[in-house]
Design a protein around this motif. Structure first.
Motif, short mmCIF file in Angstrom:
data_model
loop_
_atom_site.label_atom_id
_atom_site.label_comp_id
_atom_site.label_asym_id
_atom_site.label_seq_id
_atom_site.Cartn_x
_atom_site.Cartn_y
_atom_site.Cartn_z
N ASP A 28 0.37 -22.91 23.86
CA ASP A 28 1.24 -22.07 23.64
C ASP A 28 1.51 -22.13 22.20
N PHE A 29 1.44 -20.78 21.50
CA PHE A 29 1.89 -20.51 20.03
C PHE A 29 2.79 -19.68 19.72
N PHE A 30 3.90 -19.60 18.91
CA PHE A 30 4.91 -18.80 18.50
C PHE A 30 4.51 -18.24 17.24
N LEU A 31 4.37 -17.05 17.05
CA LEU A 31 3.90 -16.50 15.76
C LEU A 31 4.93 -15.36 15.35
N LEU A 32 5.56 -15.35 13.89
CA LEU A 32 6.38 -14.75 13.34
C LEU A 32 5.90 -13.95 12.16
N ASN A 33 5.88 -12.69 12.03
CA ASN A 33 5.24 -11.88 10.97
C ASN A 33 6.13 -10.95 10.54
N PRO A 34 7.06 -11.02 9.45
CA PRO A 34 7.81 -10.21 8.80
C PRO A 34 7.09 -9.59 7.64
N SER A 35 7.75 -8.36 7.23
CA SER A 35 7.31 -7.62 6.11
C SER A 35 8.36 -6.72 5.48
N LEU A 36 8.26 -6.56 4.32
CA LEU A 36 9.28 -5.60 3.48
C LEU A 36 8.36 -4.58 2.83
N LYS A 37 9.03 -3.57 2.62
CA LYS A 37 8.24 -2.38 1.83
C LYS A 37 9.43 -1.46 0.91
N LEU A 38 9.10 -1.19 -0.10
CA LEU A 38 10.08 -0.37 -0.94
C LEU A 38 9.13 0.93 -1.52
N GLU A 39 9.66 2.04 -1.17
CA GLU A 39 8.48 3.35 -1.95
C GLU A 39 9.67 4.33 -2.56
N PHE A 40 8.99 4.55 -3.83
CA PHE A 40 9.84 5.54 -4.76
C PHE A 40 8.96 6.83 -4.54
N SER A 41 9.46 7.94 -4.32
CA SER A 41 8.70 9.26 -4.52
C SER A 41 9.38 10.03 -5.50
N LEU A 42 8.72 10.10 -6.81
CA LEU A 42 9.28 11.06 -7.86
C LEU A 42 8.32 12.15 -8.04
N LYS A 43 8.95 13.30 -8.73
CA LYS A 43 8.43 14.45 -8.88
C LYS A 43 7.65 14.34 -10.38
N ARG A 44 6.16 14.71 -10.36
CA ARG A 44 5.52 14.66 -11.50
C ARG A 44 5.02 13.31 -12.05
N ILE A 45 5.69 12.52 -11.16
CA ILE A 45 5.28 10.90 -11.58
C ILE A 45 4.53 10.34 -10.57
N GLY A 46 4.58 10.57 -9.41
CA GLY A 46 3.85 10.15 -8.17
C GLY A 46 4.69 9.17 -7.18
N ARG A 47 4.01 8.62 -6.32
CA ARG A 47 4.51 7.75 -5.35
C ARG A 47 4.05 6.34 -5.58
N LEU A 48 5.09 5.49 -5.79
CA LEU A 48 5.20 4.02 -6.06
C LEU A 48 5.58 3.27 -4.84
N GLY A 49 4.90 2.09 -4.45
CA GLY A 49 5.58 1.32 -3.48
C GLY A 49 5.16 -0.07 -3.84
N PHE A 50 5.99 -1.05 -3.39
CA PHE A 50 6.00 -2.35 -3.22
C PHE A 50 6.25 -3.01 -1.79
N SER A 51 5.41 -4.00 -1.59
CA SER A 51 5.29 -4.50 -0.19
C SER A 51 5.01 -6.23 -0.17
N PHE A 52 5.62 -6.58 0.67
CA PHE A 52 5.61 -8.45 1.03
C PHE A 52 5.39 -8.52 2.44
N ASP A 53 4.20 -9.32 2.86
CA ASP A 53 4.06 -9.64 4.28
C ASP A 53 3.57 -11.04 4.18
N TYR A 54 4.41 -11.59 5.32
CA TYR A 54 4.12 -13.00 5.70
C TYR A 54 3.39 -13.01 6.89
#
Length: 425
Positions: free
Chosen positions: A135-161
């Motif tokens: 038996d094995f117990f697995l834990l996988n969390p992740s976080l993501k933050l996205e910015f959508s700005l006109k004329r500038i574009g879409r920018l995203g930051f993420s972290f995964d374990y």
């Protein structure tokens, strides 16, 4: 915003089989197995995977919040069977392993729209995996933050374990024939692998000006992983997996696409970079770090004329560098291509393809041509194909690292002409 509610239930079932018989002619392999040099070695592969399960998903949306919950129950059984014989069996090179796995998994994803321009999302996956009664117990969390700005574009930051279990083929107990001059043996101990991933993504799609930009940067750090230990001599490579601290990997990608309306031309510029530091054992019990760097640059274009000849063209450059115990090796390759095609009267299609490769200081030229006739009111179509007009005889590729050199040479079919007829029902 009214409450949105959705519940689904899916039943999963599958049965996959792979049967393969191969005849291997190799003096090196025969010498290793103490066979006569003119004998053939037979390899039989018979793999089977059966799985079934259930998946239920609950989706809830309210105002700026969106929740997605998934429960998965799965059971699978996989058999990996490989036999090497000539004609007697080589027991130490045979594998007949069965893996039985049961999985209970809960995945929870939440998205929150802070504003029209900012979105935050989180995901967590909790699972219990049972492999052959372990038996094995697995834990996988992740976080993501996205910015959508006109004329500038879409920018995203993420972290995964990441925490995961090894693939079944890594756990094979005996040697497996990996190529005609190499064997690979698995690691029977099952351990969880851990790692972290940080990423930054950027994209911009400017429809009025007809161009787009995509870029990304990813960093991988593995705390525990299955690595490769190899014993290399002039004729054979014997490798096996061992469990140790993992390595690091940094990747960057960039792409710029343009469409020039007046020229009826689309172009794309691409760049990929990869830096890696990974533990390895070569002819020693001491773990060393091998540092690899890979880069590629590509530019390509396509024309979209309605009445004139159209072109596809491109250039690609690749560079690889390996550093092992201060021994540095480098390898460069490049190629470019030009394709010319034209359709006239809607029933004739002519095409000419030109490819040039520079691989390890050796040049190769390939020229192919074709002419097709597709009458509108007929079920028949006809083609004349001319291949390898430059009449290249061989094609060789090399794989070079700081501790090994491998060269593959392929005999090519000489220049030939082919006439084909097709019938459409």
């Amino acid at each position: 915003t009214p409450l949105y509610f959705s519940l689904t239930l899916i039943e999963i079932f599958g049965n996959n089989k792979i049967n393969q018989n191969a005849t291997i002619k190799s003096d090196l392999l025969n010498n290793y197995l103490d066979n006569d040099l003119n004998q053939n070695v037979l390899q039989e592969v018979n793999n089977k995977l059966t799985y079934f399960g259930y998946k239920t998903t609950l989706i809830i949306k309210k105002n700026h919040l969106e929740s997605n919950s998934t429960l998965t129950l799965e059971s699978n059984k996989e058999r990996l069977k490989s036999i090497l014989k000539n004609p007697e069996n080589f027991e130490f090179l045979n594998n007949n392993t069965i893996f039985s796995q049961k999985i209970i998994s809960l995945n929870q994803n939440v998205k929150y729209f802070i504003s029209k321009q900012i979105q935050f999302s989180s995901n967590i996956n909790i699972s219990k995996n049972s492999i052959n009664d372990q038996d094995f117990f697995l834990l996988n969390p992740s976080l993501k933050l996205e910015f959508s700005l006109k004329r500038i574009g879409r920018l995203g930051f993420s972290f995964d374990y990441n925490s995961k279990l090894p693939e079944n083929n890594i756990l094979s107990p005996n040697n497996q024939l990996n190529s005609y001059r190499s064997f690979l043996k698995g690691e029977q101990e099952i351990q969880k692998m851990y790692g972290k991933v940080f990423s930054v993504n950027y994209s911009l799609f400017n429809t009025p000006k007809r161009y787009s930009i995509e870029a990304s940067l990813l960093y991988f750090n593995t705390t525990l992983d299955y690595n490769i230990e190899s014993t290399i001599d002039q004729n054979f490579t014997q490798s096996n997996y061992f469990i140790a601290r993992g390595g690091e990997n940094t990747m960057s990608n960039f792409g710029l696409t343009n469409y020039f309306r007046k020229l009826k031309l689309a172009t794309k510029i691409e760049s990929n970079q990869n830096w890696s530091n990974n533990p390895i054992k070569i002819n020693s019990n001491t773990t060393e770090i091998i540092k690899n760097y890979y880069s590629s640059y590509k530019i390509s274009g396509t024309t979209f004329f309605k009445k004139f000849i159209n072109f596809d063209f491109g250039y690609n450059y690749n560079f690889f560098q390996s550093n092992y115990k201060s021994n540095i090796s480098k390898n460069k390759t490049s190629d470019y291509f030009v394709n010319i095609n034209h359709t006239f009267k809607g029933i004739w299609i002519a095409e000419l393809k030109y490819n040039f490769y520079n691989l390890d200081s050796k040049d190769y030229t390939f020229i192919n041509a074709s002419l097709s006739y597709l009458p509108r009111e007929s079920h028949f179509s006809y083609s004349i194909i001319l291949n390898n007009l430059a009449n290249e005889n061989t094609y060789s590729t090399q794989s070079i690292s700081s501790y090994s050199y491998f060269k593959t040479t392929i005999d090519l079919v000489p220049r030939y002409f082919l006439f084909t007829t097709k019938y459409r029902f």
